[in-house]
Design a protein around this motif. Structure first.
Motif, PDB file in Angstrom:
ATOM      1  N   VAL A  61       8.679 -58.337   4.618  1.00 49.55           N
ATOM      2  CA  VAL A  61       7.445 -58.882   3.385  1.00 49.55           C
ATOM      3  C   VAL A  61       6.038 -58.371   3.629  1.00 49.55           C
ATOM      4  O   VAL A  61       5.600 -57.938   2.654  1.00 49.55           O
ATOM      5  N   GLN A  62       5.639 -58.700   4.887  1.00 53.56           N
ATOM      6  CA  GLN A  62       4.317 -57.947   5.240  1.00 53.56           C
ATOM      7  C   GLN A  62       4.049 -56.664   5.001  1.00 53.56           C
ATOM      8  O   GLN A  62       2.886 -56.194   4.523  1.00 53.56           O
ATOM      9  N   LEU A  63       5.148 -55.895   5.383  1.00 52.22           N
ATOM     10  CA  LEU A  63       4.738 -54.331   5.042  1.00 52.22           C
ATOM     11  C   LEU A  63       4.922 -53.989   3.651  1.00 52.22           C
ATOM     12  O   LEU A  63       4.140 -53.091   3.312  1.00 52.22           O
ATOM     13  N   TRP A  64       5.683 -54.632   2.831  1.00 44.31           N
ATOM     14  CA  TRP A  64       5.643 -54.544   1.415  1.00 44.31           C
ATOM     15  C   TRP A  64       4.412 -54.685   0.834  1.00 44.31           C
ATOM     16  O   TRP A  64       3.802 -53.998   0.106  1.00 44.31           O
ATOM     17  N   LEU A  65       3.995 -56.042   1.206  1.00 41.00           N
ATOM     18  CA  LEU A  65       2.716 -56.437   0.528  1.00 41.00           C
ATOM     19  C   LEU A  65       1.667 -55.560   0.786  1.00 41.00           C
ATOM     20  O   LEU A  65       0.482 -55.163   0.097  1.00 41.00           O
ATOM     21  N   LYS A  66       1.552 -55.131   2.226  1.00 39.81           N
ATOM     22  CA  LYS A  66       0.387 -54.039   2.500  1.00 39.81           C
ATOM     23  C   LYS A  66       0.648 -52.669   1.892  1.00 39.81           C
ATOM     24  O   LYS A  66      -0.504 -52.276   1.416  1.00 39.81           O
ATOM     25  N   ASP A  67       1.859 -52.469   1.591  1.00 40.86           N
ATOM     26  CA  ASP A  67       1.981 -51.286   0.568  1.00 40.86           C
ATOM     27  C   ASP A  67       1.653 -51.507  -0.597  1.00 40.86           C
ATOM     28  O   ASP A  67       1.092 -50.548  -1.293  1.00 40.86           O
ATOM     29  N   LEU A  68       1.676 -52.784  -1.234  1.00 40.03           N
ATOM     30  CA  LEU A  68       1.239 -53.062  -2.554  1.00 40.03           C
ATOM     31  C   LEU A  68      -0.380 -53.186  -2.473  1.00 40.03           C
ATOM     32  O   LEU A  68      -1.074 -53.002  -3.552  1.00 40.03           O
ATOM     33  N   ASP A  69      -1.030 -53.149  -1.658  1.00 39.23           N
ATOM     34  CA  ASP A  69      -2.296 -53.309  -1.520  1.00 39.23           C
ATOM     35  C   ASP A  69      -3.083 -51.834  -1.216  1.00 39.23           C
ATOM     36  O   ASP A  69      -4.164 -51.642  -1.761  1.00 39.23           O
ATOM     37  N   ASN A  70      -2.086 -50.789  -1.395  1.00 43.66           N
ATOM     38  CA  ASN A  70      -2.687 -49.495  -1.415  1.00 43.66           C
ATOM     39  C   ASN A  70      -3.034 -49.180  -2.924  1.00 43.66           C
ATOM     40  O   ASN A  70      -2.282 -48.957  -3.686  1.00 43.66           O
ATOM     41  N   GLY A  71      -4.517 -48.629  -2.939  1.00 40.18           N
ATOM     42  CA  GLY A  71      -4.934 -48.631  -4.173  1.00 40.18           C
ATOM     43  C   GLY A  71      -4.180 -47.369  -4.870  1.00 40.18           C
ATOM     44  O   GLY A  71      -4.344 -47.521  -6.430  1.00 40.18           O
ATOM     45  N   LEU A  72      -3.868 -46.305  -4.241  1.00 39.69           N
ATOM     46  CA  LEU A  72      -3.215 -45.193  -5.231  1.00 39.69           C
ATOM     47  C   LEU A  72      -2.058 -45.685  -5.620  1.00 39.69           C
ATOM     48  O   LEU A  72      -1.602 -44.899  -6.657  1.00 39.69           O
ATOM     49  N   ARG A  73      -1.195 -46.632  -5.351  1.00 38.78           N
ATOM     50  CA  ARG A  73      -0.174 -47.140  -5.829  1.00 38.78           C
ATOM     51  C   ARG A  73      -0.218 -47.497  -7.316  1.00 38.78           C
ATOM     52  O   ARG A  73       0.449 -47.483  -8.221  1.00 38.78           O
ATOM     53  N   TRP A  74      -1.367 -48.139  -7.716  1.00 41.23           N
ATOM     54  CA  TRP A  74      -1.799 -48.435  -8.943  1.00 41.23           C
ATOM     55  C   TRP A  74      -2.608 -47.375  -9.872  1.00 41.23           C
ATOM     56  O   TRP A  74      -2.757 -47.677 -11.135  1.00 41.23           O
ATOM     57  N   THR A  75      -2.968 -46.372  -9.189  1.00 38.50           N
ATOM     58  CA  THR A  75      -3.589 -45.311 -10.225  1.00 38.50           C
ATOM     59  C   THR A  75      -2.836 -43.832 -10.001  1.00 38.50           C
ATOM     60  O   THR A  75      -2.385 -43.635 -11.033  1.00 38.50           O
ATOM     61  N   LEU A  76      -2.521 -43.321  -8.829  1.00 38.65           N
ATOM     62  CA  LEU A  76      -1.848 -42.056  -8.757  1.00 38.65           C
ATOM     63  C   LEU A  76      -0.235 -42.243  -9.142  1.00 38.65           C
ATOM     64  O   LEU A  76       0.382 -41.489  -9.729  1.00 38.65           O
ATOM     65  N   ARG A  77       0.357 -43.510  -8.584  1.00 38.54           N
ATOM     66  CA  ARG A  77       1.726 -43.386  -8.838  1.00 38.54           C
ATOM     67  C   ARG A  77       2.004 -43.571 -10.482  1.00 38.54           C
ATOM     68  O   ARG A  77       3.231 -42.947 -10.441  1.00 38.54           O
ATOM     69  N   PRO A  78       1.425 -44.088 -11.360  1.00 37.75           N
ATOM     70  CA  PRO A  78       1.978 -44.047 -12.552  1.00 37.75           C
ATOM     71  C   PRO A  78       1.984 -42.667 -13.117  1.00 37.75           C
ATOM     72  O   PRO A  78       3.130 -42.358 -13.888  1.00 37.75           O
ATOM     73  N   ILE A  79       0.955 -42.098 -12.640  1.00 38.49           N
ATOM     74  CA  ILE A  79       1.049 -40.570 -13.392  1.00 38.49           C
ATOM     75  C   ILE A  79       2.234 -39.765 -12.582  1.00 38.49           C
ATOM     76  O   ILE A  79       2.957 -38.890 -13.405  1.00 38.49           O
ATOM     77  N   LEU A  80       2.327 -39.660 -11.365  1.00 36.46           N
ATOM     78  CA  LEU A  80       3.198 -39.023 -10.664  1.00 36.46           C
ATOM     79  C   LEU A  80       4.716 -39.583 -11.071  1.00 36.46           C
ATOM     80  O   LEU A  80       5.404 -38.563 -11.153  1.00 36.46           O
ATOM     81  N   ILE A 117       3.660 -65.015  -3.051  1.00 37.61           N
ATOM     82  CA  ILE A 117       4.791 -64.368  -2.461  1.00 37.61           C
ATOM     83  C   ILE A 117       4.981 -64.064  -1.126  1.00 37.61           C
ATOM     84  O   ILE A 117       5.795 -64.031  -0.422  1.00 37.61           O
ATOM     85  N   SER A 118       3.673 -64.171  -0.804  1.00 39.90           N
ATOM     86  CA  SER A 118       3.567 -63.775   0.920  1.00 39.90           C
ATOM     87  C   SER A 118       3.923 -65.173   1.724  1.00 39.90           C
ATOM     88  O   SER A 118       4.045 -65.126   2.697  1.00 39.90           O
ATOM     89  N   GLN A 119       3.697 -66.206   0.694  1.00 36.69           N
ATOM     90  CA  GLN A 119       4.148 -67.679   1.678  1.00 36.69           C
ATOM     91  C   GLN A 119       5.579 -68.101   1.256  1.00 36.69           C
ATOM     92  O   GLN A 119       6.028 -68.747   1.714  1.00 36.69           O
ATOM     93  N   ASP A 120       6.337 -67.397   0.236  1.00 41.39           N
ATOM     94  CA  ASP A 120       7.489 -67.773  -0.236  1.00 41.39           C
ATOM     95  C   ASP A 120       8.658 -67.211   0.550  1.00 41.39           C
ATOM     96  O   ASP A 120       8.535 -66.055   0.661  1.00 41.39           O
ATOM     97  N   ASP A 121       9.354 -68.044   1.226  1.00 40.84           N
ATOM     98  CA  ASP A 121      10.305 -67.513   2.036  1.00 40.84           C
ATOM     99  C   ASP A 121      11.683 -68.217   1.626  1.00 40.84           C
ATOM    100  O   ASP A 121      12.617 -68.267   2.333  1.00 40.84           O
ATOM    101  N   SER A 122      11.757 -68.164   0.186  1.00 38.80           N
ATOM    102  CA  SER A 122      13.197 -68.939  -0.312  1.00 38.80           C
ATOM    103  C   SER A 122      14.309 -67.739  -0.170  1.00 38.80           C
ATOM    104  O   SER A 122      15.312 -68.075  -0.076  1.00 38.80           O
ATOM    105  N   LEU A 123      13.862 -66.541  -0.303  1.00 37.23           N
ATOM    106  CA  LEU A 123      14.795 -65.347   0.194  1.00 37.23           C
ATOM    107  C   LEU A 123      14.960 -65.158   1.336  1.00 37.23           C
ATOM    108  O   LEU A 123      13.891 -65.119   2.033  1.00 37.23           O
TER     109      LEU A 123
END
Length: 276
Positions: free
Chosen positions: A26-45, A13-19
């Protein structure tokens, strides 16, 4: 070049420019997805605050005296963004103000009325005056003034107006990064949901969370102006006549953000091509 440390799907998806969405978003969003807390703390909160949100929503719907605290709401949000929300998430928030303001201004200018939105914050403190509450009200005011849908003929389509359009320049945004700014976009939104519900009057909050459903109407109206009936495919939130509650609010909010990014990028490309 794809980031090899990411999973194959994220590399794809980092290479897909169809949309039609700008590469920087896109790069800001992908970097946000790289945040480890998104996958650990976020579901709980998200689980916890979704429960709290529905309790607050229920209480606010009771026949009790209504109150709001717009100033406190904005001060709390800005304080939290300054100290705890990641740089990438803050930049995405600032971009959202600009993308939607541009879309509404384009829609107004090319629909025959002079309603102008001037919400283009460049730093977190700007959101104390160019607020999320104003952001919602500008959307509603624009639609109140738009009136009935007008279909453009081919001659009108060639003469789009861009006087109020402000292209997004990422260099104009200022974020003083702090070591405590570690929370990703979705985790931060989960924290804000209850605060919005509590500090807005019940009808203000109901209108705010249903305003996303005007995405489909915006797509239809802009599509009529630029003669493109495919824009509604970008709108996840639809049918504004059907009022919804806070269920699935996080996803609807994100899809609203993607929609405005998509539509902004498409219109910006069109603006540039018309200037050439």
């Amino acid at each position: 070049m794809a980031n090899k440390t990411r999973s194959p799907y994220l590399q794809a998806i980092s290479q897909d420019d169809s949309l039609p969405i700008e590469h920087v978003a896109v790069q800001l969003w992908l970097k946000d997805l790289d945040n480890g807390l998104r996958w650990t703390l976020r579901p709980i909160l998200q689980f916890f605050f979704a429960f709290v949100l529905h309790i607050v929503w229920f209480i606010k719907r009771l026949p009790l005296p209504q109150f709001s605290a717009h100033s406190l709401l904005q001060k709390t949000i800005c304080w939290f963004c300054t100290y705890f929300v990641s740089k990438e998430a803050n930049l995405l928030i600032l971009r959202h103000f600009a993308t939607e303001s541009n879309i509404l201004n384009f829609l107004a200018e090319n629909s025959g009325h002079d309603h102008k939105v001037n919400l283009y914050p460049k730093k977190i403190s700007d959101m104390l005056t160019q607020t999320f509450v104003n952001h919602d009200q500008e959307l509603f005011d624009c639609f109140i003034k738009l009136g009935a849908v007008k279909r453009s003929d081919s001659e009108t389509t060639k003469k789009h107006r861009w006087a109020a359009w402000q292209p997004i320049n990422m260099d104009e945004f200022t974020i003083e990064q702090k070591v405590t700014q570690i929370l990703d976009f979705e985790t931060s939104h989960a924290l804000f949901m209850c605060l919005f519900c509590l500090l807005l009057k019940r009808d203000e909050y109901r209108d705010a969370i249903n305003g996303f459903n005007l995405d489909q109407s915006i797509a239809i109206r802009v599509g009529n102006i630029i003669d493109d009936n495919t824009l509604t495919e970008y709108a996840y939130n639809k049918y504004p006549q059907y009022l919804v509650g806070p269920w699935n609010l996080g996803q609807r909010f994100l899809m609203h953000g993607f929609f405005t990014e998509h539509l902004y990028a498409k219109l910006e490309a069109m603006r540039i091509s018309q200037l050439e």
